[in-house]
Write an enzyme that holds these catalytic residues in place. Structure first.
Site, mmCIF file in Angstrom:
data_model
loop_
_atom_site.group_PDB
_atom_site.id
_atom_site.type_symbol
_atom_site.label_atom_id
_atom_site.label_comp_id
_atom_site.label_asym_id
_atom_site.label_seq_id
_atom_site.Cartn_x
_atom_site.Cartn_y
_atom_site.Cartn_z
ATOM 1 N N GLY A 11 0.700 -1.206 0.122
ATOM 2 C CA GLY A 11 -0.137 -0.008 0.090
ATOM 3 C C GLY A 11 0.739 1.204 0.102
ATOM 4 O O GLY A 11 0.189 2.280 -0.545
ATOM 5 N N ASN A 12 1.945 1.240 0.884
ATOM 6 C CA ASN A 12 2.739 2.376 0.690
ATOM 7 C C ASN A 12 3.390 2.910 -0.355
ATOM 8 O O ASN A 12 3.838 4.076 -0.655
ATOM 9 C CB ASN A 12 3.866 2.665 1.885
ATOM 10 C CG ASN A 12 4.823 1.245 1.529
ATOM 11 O OD1 ASN A 12 4.568 0.405 1.037
ATOM 12 N ND2 ASN A 12 5.915 1.465 2.004
ATOM 13 N N LYS A 128 -13.400 -10.680 4.127
ATOM 14 C CA LYS A 128 -12.834 -9.316 4.046
ATOM 15 C C LYS A 128 -13.931 -8.225 3.794
ATOM 16 O O LYS A 128 -14.858 -8.436 2.894
ATOM 17 C CB LYS A 128 -12.042 -9.512 2.642
ATOM 18 C CG LYS A 128 -10.843 -10.009 2.544
ATOM 19 C CD LYS A 128 -9.931 -8.763 2.703
ATOM 20 C CE LYS A 128 -8.448 -9.191 2.472
ATOM 21 N NZ LYS A 128 -7.339 -8.280 3.225
ATOM 22 N N LYS A 213 -2.836 -10.123 -2.540
ATOM 23 C CA LYS A 213 -1.797 -9.663 -3.551
ATOM 24 C C LYS A 213 -0.370 -10.665 -3.361
ATOM 25 O O LYS A 213 0.270 -10.827 -4.353
ATOM 26 C CB LYS A 213 -1.546 -8.331 -3.797
ATOM 27 C CG LYS A 213 -0.990 -7.507 -2.376
ATOM 28 C CD LYS A 213 0.522 -7.298 -2.881
ATOM 29 C CE LYS A 213 1.294 -6.455 -1.612
ATOM 30 N NZ LYS A 213 1.035 -6.695 -0.297
ATOM 31 N N LYS A 275 2.524 -12.404 3.881
ATOM 32 C CA LYS A 275 3.972 -12.295 3.089
ATOM 33 C C LYS A 275 4.671 -13.506 3.303
ATOM 34 O O LYS A 275 5.655 -13.781 2.495
ATOM 35 C CB LYS A 275 4.317 -10.797 3.558
ATOM 36 C CG LYS A 275 3.568 -9.665 3.224
ATOM 37 C CD LYS A 275 4.332 -8.389 3.579
ATOM 38 C CE LYS A 275 3.157 -7.481 3.731
ATOM 39 N NZ LYS A 275 2.176 -7.094 2.733
HETATM 40 P P1 ADP Z 1 1.203 -3.917 2.701
HETATM 41 O O1 ADP Z 1 0.175 -2.985 2.149
HETATM 42 O O2 ADP Z 1 2.604 -3.766 2.076
HETATM 43 O O3 ADP Z 1 0.480 -5.485 2.270
HETATM 44 P P2 ADP Z 1 0.630 -4.583 5.205
HETATM 45 O O4 ADP Z 1 0.024 -3.415 6.367
HETATM 46 O O5 ADP Z 1 -0.569 -5.641 4.926
HETATM 47 O O6 ADP Z 1 1.372 -3.807 4.125
HETATM 48 O O7 ADP Z 1 1.638 -5.473 6.028
HETATM 49 C C1 ADP Z 1 2.986 -4.833 6.526
HETATM 50 C C2 ADP Z 1 2.809 -4.552 8.091
HETATM 51 O O8 ADP Z 1 2.927 -5.829 8.817
HETATM 52 C C3 ADP Z 1 3.965 -3.837 8.506
HETATM 53 O O9 ADP Z 1 3.774 -2.333 8.301
HETATM 54 C C4 ADP Z 1 4.010 -3.957 10.306
HETATM 55 O O10 ADP Z 1 3.268 -3.182 10.693
HETATM 56 C C5 ADP Z 1 3.009 -5.319 10.227
HETATM 57 N N1 ADP Z 1 3.561 -6.478 10.990
HETATM 58 C C6 ADP Z 1 2.798 -7.477 11.647
HETATM 59 N N2 ADP Z 1 3.787 -8.247 11.984
HETATM 60 C C7 ADP Z 1 5.064 -7.913 11.886
HETATM 61 C C8 ADP Z 1 6.125 -8.522 12.069
HETATM 62 N N3 ADP Z 1 6.153 -9.801 12.824
HETATM 63 N N4 ADP Z 1 7.280 -8.090 11.505
HETATM 64 C C9 ADP Z 1 7.368 -6.938 10.889
HETATM 65 N N5 ADP Z 1 6.197 -6.051 10.537
HETATM 66 C C10 ADP Z 1 4.915 -6.710 11.012
HETATM 67 MG MG MG Z 2 -1.214 -6.181 2.995
#
Ligand code: ADP
Ligand code: MG
Length: 313
Positions: A11-12, A128, A213, A275
């Site tokens: 998202g960023n 969702k 995604k 992820k």
């Molecule tokens: P994106 O839009 O890139 O999919 P998400 O917000 O869905 O981003 O996922 C990334 C987020 O996951 C990070 O910004 C962080 O706050 C969170 N997160 C949760 N658990 C962890 C972890 N164990 N280590 C690192 N980040 C984590």
């Molecule tokens: Mg995400």
């Protein structure tokens, strides 16, 4: 030696509004152009949460304003629109950045459909939330008239919920592969892809669902026989005890170690867990495949092994 890399943008990398996206893609294009300049073949996948939310809401308002003229817009159509709109901004920003560096390479977006299984257990438990909050009356009408699933969301009203099934295969994979083989930079699988079911004959039917995604990017990377899957997000590394005083950043992980941490609940469902799961699946899919999770602006350092969390056997 150049690698074949599938990049999953979070998202960023795109921002949440039209002006935000216009600005965000410039920085995103620089990070991607770095990898192309280093001689890698790059395929770009991306999320679409805020964008598909905006489009879905706009289409719902249209139906509400002129119900005799506009029927509700299927979610699959909203995903297709989001792929077009995001691809438009991404491919233009990347085209400009590459030309500024003297790199002449075609950049194209492929509207991508991803097949899902109608028997996927996710369809029994839609999770969702999508679109705007509704009153009970509005929600009841959609349940009765259109068979939507709705949930009451923490006292803030009612929202439609859809399933998030696993991606099975990419319908346009041959086109994407031919384009990558020809040296083009391709944007594909936006928003996890337009979810479709295979029906009688050769017909594909849009599904009211959203595909994660990160999982779709993994299928894309596997299908293209990529060397690396890079998941670019809002953190430089994955952590254990994330956000706690004893937080520890992770550098290199085997798929087995990553799975153990996941089973211990170290990664938040819906954000970091998919992820890590996608990274594990890709790393296991063939020898020599590496998945990397890092920050957008650290992509080049990450692929060089200087930062990020790498999952490989
Ligand atoms: P994106 O839009 O890139 O999919 P998400 O917000 O869905 O981003 O996922 C990334 C987020 O996951 C990070 O910004 C962080 O706050 C969170 N997160 C949760 N658990 C962890 C972890 N164990 N280590 C690192 N980040 C984590
Ligand atoms: Mg995400």
């Amino acid at each position: 030696m150049g690698k074949r890399i599938v990049i999953a943008l979070g998202g960023n990398a795109l921002g949440s509004t039209l002006p935000e996206q216009m600005i965000a893609v410039k920085k995103t294009a620089k990070a991607i152009a770095d990898l192309i300049e280093d001689g890698n073949d790059v395929v770009i996948a991306h999320g679409n949460g805020p964008q598909v939310g905006m489009l879905q809401k706009a289409m719902a308002e249209l139906t509400r304003a002129e119900p005799d003229k506009y029927i509700p817009c299927p979610l699959s159509v909203c995903v297709a629109m989001s792929q077009g709109y995001i691809g438009y901004d991404l491919q233009n920003a990347l085209r400009e950045e590459l030309l500024d560096r003297g790199i002449h390479k075609g950049v194209s977006t492929v509207l991508t459909q991803v097949e899902v299984d109608p028997k996927d257990p996710a369809f029994d438990h839609p999770t969702k939330p999508i679109g705007a909050f509704m009153t009970k009356e509005e929600a009841d009408r959609l349940v009765a008239e259109r068979g939507y699933d709705v949930v009451e969301d923490a006292g803030r009203g009612y929202r439609r919920v859809v399933a998030s099934p696993m991606p099975q295969s990419i319908v346009e994979i041959e086109s994407i592969r031919d384009m990558v083989d020809a040296g083009l930079v391709v944007v594909a699988c936006g928003g996890g892809g337009i979810p479709v079911f295979r029906t009688e004959g050769h017909h594909l039917k849009g599904a009211a669902a959203v595909i994660d995604k990160d999982f779709a990017s993994c299928v894309l990377a596997e299908s293209l026989d990529a060397d690396a899957l890079i998941i670019l997000t809002a953190v430089e590394k994955v952590a254990v005890h994330y956000g706690k005083p004893d937080q520890q950043w992770l550098d290199d992980l085997t798929p087995e170690a990553a799975e153990q941490y996941a089973a211990a609940g170290e990664f938040a469902p819906g954000s970091m867990l998919p992820k890590v799961q996608a990274a594990v699946r890709f790393a296991r899919s063939a020898p020599g495949r590496t998945a990397l999770i890092t920050l957008l602006e650290k992509a080049r350092d990450g692929i060089a092994g200087r930062t990020g969390t790498r999952i490989h056997s």
